[in-house]
Design a protein around this motif. Structure first.
Motif, short mmCIF file in Angstrom:
data_model
loop_
_atom_site.label_atom_id
_atom_site.label_comp_id
_atom_site.label_asym_id
_atom_site.label_seq_id
_atom_site.Cartn_x
_atom_site.Cartn_y
_atom_site.Cartn_z
N ASN A 113 1.94 12.15 -6.40
CA ASN A 113 0.55 11.34 -6.59
C ASN A 113 0.07 11.38 -5.04
O ASN A 113 -0.92 10.20 -4.80
CB ASN A 113 0.71 10.00 -7.34
N SER A 114 0.22 12.05 -4.33
CA SER A 114 0.09 12.03 -2.85
C SER A 114 -1.28 12.20 -2.48
O SER A 114 -1.84 11.87 -1.64
CB SER A 114 0.95 13.15 -1.96
N ASN A 115 -2.07 12.67 -3.49
CA ASN A 115 -3.68 12.90 -3.34
C ASN A 115 -4.17 11.47 -3.33
O ASN A 115 -5.08 11.10 -2.53
CB ASN A 115 -4.20 13.56 -4.58
N SER A 116 -3.71 10.58 -3.90
CA SER A 116 -4.13 9.29 -3.67
C SER A 116 -3.61 8.48 -2.63
O SER A 116 -3.97 7.18 -2.34
CB SER A 116 -3.77 8.45 -5.06
N MET A 117 -2.61 8.86 -2.01
CA MET A 117 -1.78 8.23 -1.09
C MET A 117 -2.14 9.07 0.26
O MET A 117 -1.81 8.35 1.55
CB MET A 117 -0.28 8.08 -1.16
N THR A 118 -2.63 10.17 0.50
CA THR A 118 -2.77 10.88 1.62
C THR A 118 -3.40 10.20 2.84
O THR A 118 -2.80 10.53 3.93
CB THR A 118 -3.27 12.29 1.42
N GLU A 119 -4.34 9.48 2.31
CA GLU A 119 -5.18 8.62 3.33
C GLU A 119 -4.33 7.63 4.30
O GLU A 119 -4.58 7.06 5.37
CB GLU A 119 -6.54 8.30 2.87
N ASN A 120 -3.17 7.38 3.41
CA ASN A 120 -2.40 6.21 4.24
C ASN A 120 -1.27 6.89 4.86
O ASN A 120 -0.45 6.25 5.59
CB ASN A 120 -1.95 5.34 3.16
N LEU A 121 -1.05 8.10 4.96
CA LEU A 121 -0.14 9.09 5.48
C LEU A 121 -0.30 9.26 7.02
O LEU A 121 -1.03 10.04 7.49
CB LEU A 121 0.33 10.16 4.87
N LEU A 122 -0.09 8.01 7.81
CA LEU A 122 -0.71 8.29 9.39
C LEU A 122 0.79 7.69 9.79
O LEU A 122 1.84 6.95 9.73
CB LEU A 122 -1.38 7.22 9.60
N PRO A 123 1.17 8.43 11.16
CA PRO A 123 1.89 8.15 12.02
C PRO A 123 2.15 6.53 12.46
O PRO A 123 1.12 5.98 13.03
CB PRO A 123 2.07 8.91 13.04
N GLU A 124 3.48 5.91 12.38
CA GLU A 124 3.47 4.58 13.08
C GLU A 124 3.79 4.58 14.58
O GLU A 124 4.53 5.37 15.02
CB GLU A 124 5.05 4.13 12.56
N GLU A 125 2.51 4.48 15.16
CA GLU A 125 2.25 4.80 16.50
C GLU A 125 3.25 4.10 17.45
O GLU A 125 3.35 4.59 18.68
CB GLU A 125 0.64 4.61 17.19
N SER A 126 3.84 2.96 17.18
CA SER A 126 4.85 2.54 17.93
C SER A 126 5.93 3.70 18.20
O SER A 126 6.98 2.99 19.04
CB SER A 126 5.14 1.12 17.45
#
Length: 493
Positions: free
Chosen positions: A386-399
């Protein structure tokens, strides 16, 4: 973005120095508990109580009492300043690595192989792996864990031993703490579990695999016992050696004559907290990688897996008495998925529970990292349903990590070719690195290598096309997202 829109990243710069200070204080405060330290603590408490009383009496007692109090206060301050001046320069040190310390170390036994990963034109990272252990971990054979409290006592005694703590450990720890505080790096002391035995295939296939022995430890234990061997600490003023971790007692390998051989896991008093690394395949048939930022303790600037870190004690605690006798698989999978959520859902737009429900993870390999004291590392692969609904939240933890690259994974054949192309220079000697060549971290490179082996294992054993009509090569229809995650390989947590 609102002011509190990204809490983990916005508040992180304030959290890091406080956490570093607190963890360092509590760890060092209890390393050398003896009658003298107990007396010193009692005197400190008494002095604090007396100080309050002295302040009150300062305004009611005689002039002579006030003069004595002020004189004692000044004298105490002078003594402390003189003591600080005498040892002040001992605080400014530099850690230096003996480049020959890990030279020519051979495999523990005939089941292991050595691979020298090239991290550019100059540096190499030797690692050891066993195809027998990798095949065991890629199978569905249950592997349990058992707590080894005797090893915990042995490790604790070794670190607290006066000649070890005062002459070496305390100085290295102070040096790295100050370096982290100055540079803004994270140097926390989280509770971890370590391995005191390797996962080992059973000699008799009809019998269960022997439980892997684990022990409770912490990150500072791991830094002191796994990271500093091979280093010396020198004073900046005159380059005098302040502490050394080169002696025989620090060797993670045997040194009898000219032969040098890596010791078995658990043979030395080391924390051996395992690394857990997983590659994430999305529904759009790509594998995402991040780039380690320069505030991390290692792998800075290198491409890393989307989930990579070290195992926490909380990952294994509930599986110590697993009724399925599969505690190791469950603990490692939990650690991999936790790291994936922590590093790849940087905005925290998806809760960890929801994220875990849409993940399938399997272990693909195991290796020992020589320059980290031969400590264990598990690698795996995850798919995000179900990553199509989650892809926008897959961002690197910049810390911790920054944006990296994506690897095409549309078919088994394409994925094997892409991995081979990316790892060619790091796994083969002689090739020259260019300025634009990417370097994959040790754990990422080994995860990619294990994934390639998992794909080949599928081709050789499970692919229906190879069995019926022959391999389709470039026209391979097998999606890694689907075929690598057969239900029997996915343990339920």
């Amino acid at each position: 973005m609102s002011f509190l829109g990204n809490k983990t990243q916005r508040m992180h710069p304030l959290y890091v120095p406080v956490a570093n200070k607190v963890d360092y204080f509590f760890y060092t405060a209890f390393r050398r508990i003896n009658p003298f330290s107990v007396i010193a603590l009692a005197l400190l408490i008494y002095s604090l109580v007396g100080f309050v009383g002295d302040i009150r009496s300062l305004f009611s007692d005689s002039v002579w009492d006030r003069v004595l109090y002020i004189a004692a206060f000044i004298l105490s301050g002078v003594v402390k300043v003189l003591n600080l001046a005498t040892h002040y320069e001992d605080r400014f040190t530099t850690d230096e690595i003996d480049k020959d310390f890990f030279k020519d170390v051979d495999v523990p036994n005939g089941d292991w192989q050595r691979l020298d990963l090239r991290m550019g034109d100059k540096e190499t990272e030797p690692v050891f792996f066993s195809e027998k252990i990798d095949k065991l971990l890629r199978s569905d054979t249950p592997i349990d864990i058992r707590r080894d409290k005797e090893y915990e006592k042995r490790l604790g005694t070794h670190i607290r031993k006066k000649e070890n703590w005062e002459a070496t450990y305390s100085k290295f720890l102070r040096h790295n703490h100050r370096k982290a505080m100055y540079s803004g790096k994270q140097f926390y002391n989280e509770a971890k579990y370590g391995l005191s035995s390797d996962p080992t295939p059973s000699a008799d296939p009809t019998k269960p695999v022997e439980a892997v022995k684990i022990h409770k430890t912490c990150y500072f234990d791991s830094y002191l016992t796994n990271i500093i061997p091979g280093q010396v600490l020198t004073r900046n003023r005159d380059k005098e050696v302040m502490a050394s971790a080169l002696e025989a007692g620090w060797l993670p390998f045997t040194a009898e004559g000219e032969e040098r051989r890596l010791r078995a896991t658990g043979e030395c008093a080391m924390a051996n907290e395992p690394g857990v690394t997983t590659l994430c395949i999305k529904e759009n048939d790509t594998i995402i990688l991040w780039r380690q930022n320069h505030l991390a303790q290692c792998s800075t600037g290198q491409l890393v897996a989307s989930g990579s870190g070290s195992a926490n004690w909380g990952d294994c605690r509930k599986y110590l008495h697993d009724p399925d006798k599969n505690g190791l698989r469950k603990a490692v999978r939990r650690g991999m998925e936790r790291e994936l959520w922590e590093e790849s859902v940087g905005m925290r737009g998806v809760s960890d529970r929801k994220f875990y429900k849409n993940l399938d993870t399997r272990i693909t390999g195991y290796f020992r990292w020589l320059k980290k004291g031969g400590k264990a590392e598990f690698v795996g692969v995850s798919r995000l349903r179900n990553s199509n609904s989650m892809t926008e939240n897959l961002l690197p933890e910049e810390s911790e990590v920054l944006a990296g690259e994506e690897i095409p994974a549309g078919s088994i054949a394409k994925l094997k070719a892409e991995i081979g192309k990316r790892l060619k220079k790091q796994t083969q000697s002689g090739a020259r690195f260019g300025k634009r060549d990417k370097v994959y971290s040790v754990s990422c490179a080994m995860a990619l290598r294990a994934l390639q082996a998992t794909c080949q294992e599928y081709c050789d054993r499970d692919c229906p096309h190879a069995k019926e009509e022959g391999c389709k090569g470039d026209k391979c229809p097998c999606r890694p997202f689907k075929v690598l995650f057969d239900g029997k390989y996915i343990v339920k947590l």
